[in-house]
Enzyme design. Structure first.
Site, PDB file in Angstrom:
ATOM      1  CD  GLU A   1      10.172  11.345  13.151  1.00  0.00           C
ATOM      2  OE1 GLU A   1       9.070  10.803  13.304  1.00  0.00           O
ATOM      3  OE2 GLU A   1      11.128  10.795  12.574  1.00  0.00           O
TER       4      GLU A   1
ATOM      5  CE  LYS B   1      -1.937   2.682   3.130  1.00  0.00           C
ATOM      6  NZ  LYS B   1      -1.745   3.965   2.437  1.00  0.00           N
TER       7      LYS B   1
ATOM      8  N   GLY C   1       2.530   2.732  13.588  1.00  0.00           N
ATOM      9  CA  GLY C   1       3.255   1.468  13.814  1.00  0.00           C
ATOM     10  C   GLY C   1       2.640   0.690  14.960  1.00  0.00           C
TER      11      GLY C   1
ATOM     12  CD  GLU D   1      13.387  -0.223  10.103  1.00  0.00           C
ATOM     13  OE1 GLU D   1      13.788   0.677  10.873  1.00  0.00           O
ATOM     14  OE2 GLU D   1      13.921  -1.343  10.027  1.00  0.00           O
TER      15      GLU D   1
ATOM     16  CB  CYS E   1      13.293   7.818  10.236  1.00  0.00           C
ATOM     17  SG  CYS E   1      11.882   7.439   9.250  1.00  0.00           S
TER      18      CYS E   1
ATOM     19  N   GLY F   1       6.888   4.181   8.926  1.00  0.00           N
ATOM     20  CA  GLY F   1       6.045   5.357   9.119  1.00  0.00           C
ATOM     21  C   GLY F   1       6.144   5.844  10.545  1.00  0.00           C
ATOM     22  CB  SER F   2       4.028   8.170  12.376  1.00  0.00           C
ATOM     23  OG  SER F   2       2.756   7.566  12.260  1.00  0.00           O
TER      24      SER F   2
HETATM   25  P1  ADP Z   1       3.573   9.934   7.924  1.00  0.00           P
HETATM   26  O1  ADP Z   1       3.317  10.690   9.186  1.00  0.00           O
HETATM   27  O2  ADP Z   1       4.970   9.873   7.514  1.00  0.00           O
HETATM   28  O3  ADP Z   1       2.596  10.234   6.826  1.00  0.00           O
HETATM   29  P2  ADP Z   1       2.112   7.650   8.701  1.00  0.00           P
HETATM   30  O4  ADP Z   1       2.576   6.696   9.726  1.00  0.00           O
HETATM   31  O5  ADP Z   1       0.923   8.490   9.000  1.00  0.00           O
HETATM   32  O6  ADP Z   1       3.383   8.467   8.306  1.00  0.00           O
HETATM   33  O7  ADP Z   1       1.805   6.893   7.344  1.00  0.00           O
HETATM   34  C1  ADP Z   1       2.664   5.949   6.770  1.00  0.00           C
HETATM   35  C2  ADP Z   1       1.831   4.945   6.022  1.00  0.00           C
HETATM   36  O8  ADP Z   1       0.929   4.316   6.927  1.00  0.00           O
HETATM   37  C3  ADP Z   1       0.969   5.530   4.911  1.00  0.00           C
HETATM   38  O9  ADP Z   1       0.957   4.615   3.817  1.00  0.00           O
HETATM   39  C4  ADP Z   1      -0.405   5.599   5.553  1.00  0.00           C
HETATM   40  O10 ADP Z   1      -1.474   5.541   4.643  1.00  0.00           O
HETATM   41  C5  ADP Z   1      -0.381   4.359   6.409  1.00  0.00           C
HETATM   42  N1  ADP Z   1      -1.344   4.385   7.529  1.00  0.00           N
HETATM   43  C6  ADP Z   1      -1.743   5.463   8.238  1.00  0.00           C
HETATM   44  N2  ADP Z   1      -2.630   5.085   9.183  1.00  0.00           N
HETATM   45  C7  ADP Z   1      -2.784   3.748   9.076  1.00  0.00           C
HETATM   46  C8  ADP Z   1      -3.567   2.765   9.764  1.00  0.00           C
HETATM   47  N3  ADP Z   1      -4.356   3.104  10.764  1.00  0.00           N
HETATM   48  N4  ADP Z   1      -3.452   1.479   9.362  1.00  0.00           N
HETATM   49  C9  ADP Z   1      -2.628   1.123   8.353  1.00  0.00           C
HETATM   50  N5  ADP Z   1      -1.893   1.996   7.664  1.00  0.00           N
HETATM   51  C10 ADP Z   1      -1.956   3.290   8.005  1.00  0.00           C
END
Ligand code: ADP
Length: 514
Positions: free
Chosen positions: A410, A199, A256, A273, A308, A251-252
């Protein structure tokens, strides 16, 4: 909005990538499932903009459970034959996929710059090159998926372990380095005999879909699937799908944690990560000719600080504080903010309004902090082109207390704080005083101090006298709340993308036909 209604972005002198725009338009509304670039099952889409001028470059499908199911089913079907292909043959296909990407690298890097707003020369091009390199590396390592033999107390018993594919892998990636993070998940997973559904991030889907389209030509249908959508609607059902047996996420931290929660009921292994608030530390005896450019490289300003591993808390020994600050500020002044697609640009645009606002919010806190000094940057550019997009200059601040949100959170924007120190012990305590534990950098000529720092710093990716970005063949991952597991190297493929059987075979008595 129909495909034909997608806004023209200005070409020519300002935008130098008409071919990349043709790619994003062609891929508008599409995903990659079962070997085909095709329309999504959902009719819903969302707009994807170029952060440099906010023009819509295409529409991405807002996939929900139907598209997730179609992609996972395609991956599950392809798994049956893919896992049986000899590992080195799978590796060869990956290497051909890397060759195909290399043949199209010029366009790939332009689509990457268009999607992310990252500058072509300093970020999009090197990221494309390292994505090709990482894919090739894992292709070559496919034959290293070896089990072990285990000495047995009984000489009639052969004991060994296998290294097997886990099954369908779900990958969820962010927008900041989308191509590298895509291949960091896809290449080891595929080399190990798994099939994959990725995704993409809402903000940067097209560069990944384009890369996947090219790689897919060298792979059997269904082995590599790419969908787009929002986290809750698309990412969650993907992680929860019963056929998904491994999840890998970048991601965040909060997301995570949510993903680990979705995967927990089925005991699905998860690699995470996550974020960092990383220290860059300059000792009094440091070689400042290394430290000053190193601090700037560490700030990852070529990616607008959206990394990161960005070294955003700079600790400088008080004896060299003024000299280091002066040197860093002088070099920050040379960073050219501009059109991401222009070869002359060093630093492009922040990915989105949300991220720009996040940076502005932390800058408001900084500006309201008594004693804080904005040493460089701190104001949006007024130039007509730059003021239109999500541009923000490299920014350095001092006088912020370590406990401030500015020093703890961050920011994921081009903002770093610099703090003087006089005691090594106090500085190490401050550097470790964060929930994160991703990266750390120290400059010194004192080997004993360097080794003491390596021992005491709470970080998974530790450098001395440099601050380079993570790369192929160097195992990378965070401690504390920065993650779970490692990526980018052989051990990550072996430990995170395979499962193992322990086999005990008693040879018994030979049969009569000898
Ligand atoms: P950033 O703050 O860098 O955008 P996120 O952690 O919000 O990082 O997003 C990173 C990825 O995780 C994106 O592909 C986002 O669509 C996906 N994402 C965000 N929320 C969820 C969730 N609840 N479940 C699964 N994937 C998610």
């Amino acid at each position: 909005m129909s495909n034909s209604a997608i806004a023209e972005i200005r070409l020519g002198a300002e935008h130098l990538a008409p071919d990349a725009l043709s790619v994003t338009r062609r891929l508008s509304g599409k995903l990659l499932v079962d070997g085909e670039i095709r329309d999504a099952l959902t009719n819903e889409t969302f707009e994807v903009i170029h952060p440099g001028n906010l023009a819509v470059i295409g529409l991405a499908p807002k996939c929900r459970v139907e598209d997730v199911n179609a992609a996972v089913e395609a991956a599950a079907k392809a798994l049956v034959t893919w896992r049986k292909i000899p590992a080195r043959e799978r590796g060869r296909m990956l290497q051909k996929a890397a060759d195909a990407v290399e043949a199209n690298a010029k366009l790939v890097e332009q689509v990457l710059a268009l999607d992310t707003g990252n500058a072509l020369r300093t970020q999009a091009r090197p990221e494309t090159a390292s994505s090709i390199d990482l894919t090739r590396m894992f292709g070559g390592l496919a034959g290293e998926l070896k089990g072990e033999t285990i000495p047995s107390a009984n000489s009639d018993v052969l004991q060994y372990t296998t290294r097997d594919a886990i099954g369908v892998v779900a990958g969820i990636i962010p927008w900041n380095a989308p191509l590298f993070l895509f291949v960091a998940k896809v290449a080891p997973a595929l080399a190990a005999g798994n099939t994959v559904v990725i995704k993409t991030a809402e903000q940067a889907p097209f560069c990944v879909l384009y890369l996947a389209e090219i790689m897919n030509r060298e792979l059997p249908p269904g082995v590599l699937n790419v969908i787009s959508g929002y986290g809750e609607e698309c990412g969650k059902p993907l992680v929860e799908h019963s056929a998904v047996r491994k999840v890998t996420f970048t991601g965040s931290l909060p997301v995570g944690q949510a993903i680990a929660g979705y995967a927990a009921p089925k005991l699905c292994p998860v690699t995470l990560e996550l974020g960092g608030k990383n220290p860059s530390i300059v000792m009094a005896d440091a070689d400042l000719d290394l430290a000053i450019p190193g601090i700037i490289e560490g700030m990852r300003y070529t990616r607008q600080g959206q990394a990161c591993t960005a070294g955003t808390r700079v600790f400088v020994h008080q004896d060299v504080y003024e000299e280091v600050v002066e040197g860093v500020v002088a070099r920050l002044a040379d960073i050219k903010l501009g059109n991401p697609l222009d070869e002359a640009t060093d630093m492009g645009a922040i990915i989105s309004e949300e991220q720009l606002n996040r940076t502005l919010r932390y800058m408001e806190i900084a500006q309201a902090t008594p004693g804080a000094r904005i040493l460089f940057g701190g104001e949006r550019p007024t130039d007509p082109y730059l003021s239109k997009g999500y541009f923000y200059p490299p920014t350095l601040i001092d006088g912020i207390p370590i406990e401030s949100e500015v020093c703890q959170d961050e920011i994921f924007g081009p903002v770093a704080t610099v703090l003087p120190f006089s005691s090594f012990d106090d500085m190490i305590a401050s550097a470790n005083d964060t929930e994160y534990g991703l990266a750390a950098n120290l400059w010194t000529r004192d080997l004993a101090r360097a080794l003491e720092y390596v021992e005491r710093i709470e970080a998974g990716f530790v450098q001395v006298n440099q601050c380079v970005a993570p790369r192929s063949n160097v195992s990378y991952g965070g401690l504390k709340m920065s993650g779970l597991g490692k990526e980018y190297a052989l051990d990550s493929m072996v430990h995170h993308f395979t499962c193992s059987k322990t086999v005990l075979i008693n040879r018994g008595t030979p049969g009569p036909n000898v």
